[in-house]
Write a protein that holds these residues in place. Structure first.
Motif, PDB file in Angstrom:
ATOM      1  N   ALA A  39       0.837  -1.210   0.000  1.00 47.06           N
ATOM      2  CA  ALA A  39       0.000   0.000   0.000  1.00 47.06           C
ATOM      3  C   ALA A  39       0.869   1.257   0.000  1.00 47.06           C
ATOM      4  N   ARG A  40       0.481   2.218  -0.797  1.00 50.40           N
ATOM      5  CA  ARG A  40       1.264   3.467  -0.899  1.00 50.40           C
ATOM      6  C   ARG A  40       1.191   4.292   0.383  1.00 50.40           C
ATOM      7  N   ASN A  41       0.142   4.048   1.180  1.00 50.73           N
ATOM      8  CA  ASN A  41      -0.005   4.783   2.444  1.00 50.73           C
ATOM      9  C   ASN A  41       0.314   3.892   3.642  1.00 50.73           C
ATOM     10  N   GLN A  42       1.311   3.017   3.494  1.00 51.10           N
ATOM     11  CA  GLN A  42       1.629   2.061   4.563  1.00 51.10           C
ATOM     12  C   GLN A  42       1.988   2.763   5.870  1.00 51.10           C
ATOM     13  N   ASN A  43       2.704   3.877   5.820  1.00 53.32           N
ATOM     14  CA  ASN A  43       3.078   4.575   7.050  1.00 53.32           C
ATOM     15  C   ASN A  43       1.850   5.074   7.807  1.00 53.32           C
ATOM     16  N   GLU A  44       0.881   5.605   7.043  1.00 51.21           N
ATOM     17  CA  GLU A  44      -0.368   6.063   7.664  1.00 51.21           C
ATOM     18  C   GLU A  44      -1.099   4.887   8.309  1.00 51.21           C
ATOM     19  N   ILE A  45      -1.136   3.748   7.615  1.00 54.26           N
ATOM     20  CA  ILE A  45      -1.830   2.555   8.132  1.00 54.26           C
ATOM     21  C   ILE A  45      -1.207   2.114   9.451  1.00 54.26           C
ATOM     22  N   LEU A  46       0.120   1.984   9.470  1.00 50.75           N
ATOM     23  CA  LEU A  46       0.815   1.514  10.665  1.00 50.75           C
ATOM     24  C   LEU A  46       0.646   2.493  11.823  1.00 50.75           C
ATOM     25  N   THR A  47       0.685   3.789  11.514  1.00 53.11           N
ATOM     26  CA  THR A  47       0.527   4.809  12.556  1.00 53.11           C
ATOM     27  C   THR A  47      -0.877   4.772  13.149  1.00 53.11           C
ATOM     28  N   ARG A  48      -1.883   4.633  12.283  1.00 47.81           N
ATOM     29  CA  ARG A  48      -3.265   4.622  12.771  1.00 47.81           C
ATOM     30  C   ARG A  48      -3.553   3.385  13.610  1.00 47.81           C
ATOM     31  N   ILE A  49      -2.990   2.249  13.216  1.00 48.38           N
ATOM     32  CA  ILE A  49      -3.181   1.025  14.007  1.00 48.38           C
ATOM     33  C   ILE A  49      -2.540   1.176  15.381  1.00 48.38           C
ATOM     34  N   LYS A  50      -1.324   1.719  15.415  1.00 45.96           N
ATOM     35  CA  LYS A  50      -0.631   1.898  16.693  1.00 45.96           C
ATOM     36  C   LYS A  50      -1.353   2.903  17.585  1.00 45.96           C
ATOM     37  N   THR A  51      -1.833   3.993  17.006  1.00 38.99           N
ATOM     38  CA  THR A  51      -2.549   5.013  17.781  1.00 38.99           C
ATOM     39  C   THR A  51      -3.829   4.445  18.379  1.00 38.99           C
ATOM     40  N   ALA A  52      -4.547   3.646  17.596  1.00 41.12           N
ATOM     41  CA  ALA A  52      -5.838   3.115  18.042  1.00 41.12           C
ATOM     42  C   ALA A  52      -5.699   1.940  19.003  1.00 41.12           C
ATOM     43  N   SER A  53      -4.647   1.140  18.825  1.00 38.81           N
ATOM     44  CA  SER A  53      -4.529  -0.092  19.616  1.00 38.81           C
ATOM     45  C   SER A  53      -3.413  -0.073  20.654  1.00 38.81           C
ATOM     46  N   GLY A  54      -2.462   0.857  20.491  1.00 34.72           N
ATOM     47  CA  GLY A  54      -1.320   0.888  21.385  1.00 34.72           C
ATOM     48  C   GLY A  54      -0.241  -0.110  21.035  1.00 34.72           C
ATOM     49  N   MET A  55      -0.436  -0.836  19.917  1.00 33.83           N
ATOM     50  CA  MET A  55       0.523  -1.861  19.507  1.00 33.83           C
ATOM     51  C   MET A  55       1.222  -1.500  18.210  1.00 33.83           C
ATOM     52  N   LYS A  56       2.497  -1.814  18.153  1.00 31.04           N
ATOM     53  CA  LYS A  56       3.273  -1.604  16.935  1.00 31.04           C
ATOM     54  C   LYS A  56       3.132  -2.812  16.013  1.00 31.04           C
ATOM     55  N   VAL A  57       3.013  -2.545  14.731  1.00 30.55           N
ATOM     56  CA  VAL A  57       2.948  -3.600  13.722  1.00 30.55           C
ATOM     57  C   VAL A  57       4.329  -3.766  13.110  1.00 30.55           C
ATOM     58  N   GLU A  58       4.825  -5.005  13.044  1.00 35.26           N
ATOM     59  CA  GLU A  58       6.064  -5.250  12.308  1.00 35.26           C
ATOM     60  C   GLU A  58       5.705  -5.631  10.881  1.00 35.26           C
ATOM     61  N   LEU A  59       6.125  -4.807   9.951  1.00 34.79           N
ATOM     62  CA  LEU A  59       5.847  -5.051   8.543  1.00 34.79           C
ATOM     63  C   LEU A  59       6.947  -5.950   7.978  1.00 34.79           C
ATOM     64  N   LEU A  60       6.577  -7.156   7.580  1.00 33.10           N
ATOM     65  CA  LEU A  60       7.558  -8.111   7.070  1.00 33.10           C
ATOM     66  C   LEU A  60       7.829  -7.853   5.599  1.00 33.10           C
ATOM     67  N   ASP A  61       9.100  -7.652   5.251  1.00 30.12           N
ATOM     68  CA  ASP A  61       9.429  -7.533   3.838  1.00 30.12           C
ATOM     69  C   ASP A  61       9.469  -8.931   3.219  1.00 30.12           C
ATOM     70  N   GLU A  62       9.719  -8.995   1.927  1.00 33.28           N
ATOM     71  CA  GLU A  62       9.656 -10.272   1.213  1.00 33.28           C
ATOM     72  C   GLU A  62      10.654 -11.291   1.775  1.00 33.28           C
ATOM     73  N   ASP A  63      11.855 -10.837   2.075  1.00 30.89           N
ATOM     74  CA  ASP A  63      12.880 -11.755   2.588  1.00 30.89           C
ATOM     75  C   ASP A  63      12.500 -12.298   3.958  1.00 30.89           C
ATOM     76  N   LYS A  64      11.988 -11.426   4.829  1.00 31.67           N
ATOM     77  CA  LYS A  64      11.599 -11.886   6.162  1.00 31.67           C
ATOM     78  C   LYS A  64      10.406 -12.842   6.097  1.00 31.67           C
ATOM     79  N   GLU A  65       9.485 -12.557   5.198  1.00 30.27           N
ATOM     80  CA  GLU A  65       8.323 -13.444   5.054  1.00 30.27           C
ATOM     81  C   GLU A  65       8.779 -14.838   4.643  1.00 30.27           C
ATOM     82  N   GLY A  66       9.702 -14.891   3.691  1.00 27.32           N
ATOM     83  CA  GLY A  66      10.251 -16.183   3.269  1.00 27.32           C
ATOM     84  C   GLY A  66      11.023 -16.862   4.382  1.00 27.32           C
ATOM     85  N   TYR A  67      11.794 -16.076   5.137  1.00 28.23           N
ATOM     86  CA  TYR A  67      12.620 -16.631   6.213  1.00 28.23           C
ATOM     87  C   TYR A  67      11.757 -17.227   7.324  1.00 28.23           C
ATOM     88  N   TYR A  68      10.729 -16.507   7.760  1.00 22.40           N
ATOM     89  CA  TYR A  68       9.895 -17.011   8.851  1.00 22.40           C
ATOM     90  C   TYR A  68       9.064 -18.221   8.418  1.00 22.40           C
TER      91      TYR A  68
END
Length: 296
Positions: free
Chosen positions: A85-114
């Protein structure tokens, strides 16, 4: 000790709670809500306000549910749709503000690794391919000499492919051909060589749903999917017959529109690598991520 993880996927959002004991994870609670996050992506590439609000609503519910399990820690991860999403920073900020939790955004390499780390819980891999078909992307990871060598993310998943190529519930023959062609083009774009793969492991919603469908059709247990099985499932899903709709509604109702695009993606990948069978892993990205965090 109990640990939890919220997974913000492209098709569904999940809360999984595990008991960690003797270096092993045991799932003690699961909750899943189908949001279809990829369907909220606007043509310009932004996730809509309605989509973000839907995520926040579910996340707050998950956090409330998790509180009764006295967790050591609750983690939250996100993958393809929010990543793209082009507005990923806004999405992550709004989730953290509303829930108090930070979201870890997994890039392609991390998704494959996990995903790889999750499969290692139940399987020893010396050489093989890992296939993970989600709602918004498909991850392919190659293991050589017991080590993860390469991971590629195709921007084609069961839900965004349905949205892009299918007009009704199930794809027509022409639409199915277009999906297969899109997968072939993505493999060429990422310069994924046509090599024979002897051992393949599958994770993710589409592969798990395919296994459920197969077991219900044949009324027996399977732990593998063969190329013949996939072709058989595709041939059995007949959009002209009411029986098809009823069968899928009984087994995997939330995937009635995405199962066929997912199966076509899977069949195309199996053909590309000449894969005859896929071992379906019980553990995947969520388990791999949690173990990595706990054992740090």
């Amino acid at each position: 000790m109990n640990y939890g993880i919220i997974d913000l996927g492209s098709n569904s959002l999940r809360l999984e709670i595990f008991k960690y004991e003797n270096h092993k994870l045991t799932n003690i609670f699961s909750k899943r809500e189908v949001v279809g996050l990829a369907s909220y992506l606007l043509p310009e590439g932004y996730l809509s306000d309605l989509g973000i609000d839907s995520v926040i609503r579910v996340v707050k519910d998950f956090i409330e549910v998790s509180q009764s399990y006295k967790l050591e820690k609750l983690f939250m991860i996100a993958t393809a749709t929010i990543r793209e999403a082009r507005n990923q920073n806004e999405i992550l900020t709004r989730i953290k503000t509303a829930s108090g939790m930070k979201v870890e955004l997994l890039d392609e390499d991390k998704e494959g690794y996990y995903g790889y780390k999750g499969i290692l819980i139940d399987h020893q891999i010396d050489r093989g391919l890992i296939v993970d078909i989600g709602g918004g992307s498909t991850e392919l990871s190659l293991v050589t000499d017991g080590k993860l060598k390469d991971s590629v993310s195709l921007n084609l998943g069961s839900l965004n492919t349905y949205i892009t190529y299918v007009k009704e519930i199930f794809p027509t023959t022409l639409e199915a051909e277009r999906i297969s062609s899109a997968v072939d083009s993505a493999l060429k774009l990422h310069k994924v060589d046509k090599v024979d793969v002897k051992v393949c492991y599958g994770i993710g919603g589409t592969i798990q749903a395919s296994l459920v469908l197969l077991q219900n059709f044949y009324q027996k247990k399977f732990d593998k999917l063969t190329r013949h099985n996939i072709q058989d499932l595709i041939s059995k899903i007949d959009p002209t017959k009411k029986k098809t709709y009823l069968s899928i509604i009984r087994m995997i109702p939330e995937r009635i529109h995405t199962i066929m695009p997912g199966l076509i993606i899977l069949e195309t990948i199996m053909n590309h690598f000449n894969i005859e069978e896929i071992i379906v892993s019980k553990s995947g990205i969520r388990e791999g991520y949690l173990l990595e965090q706990i054992q740090k």
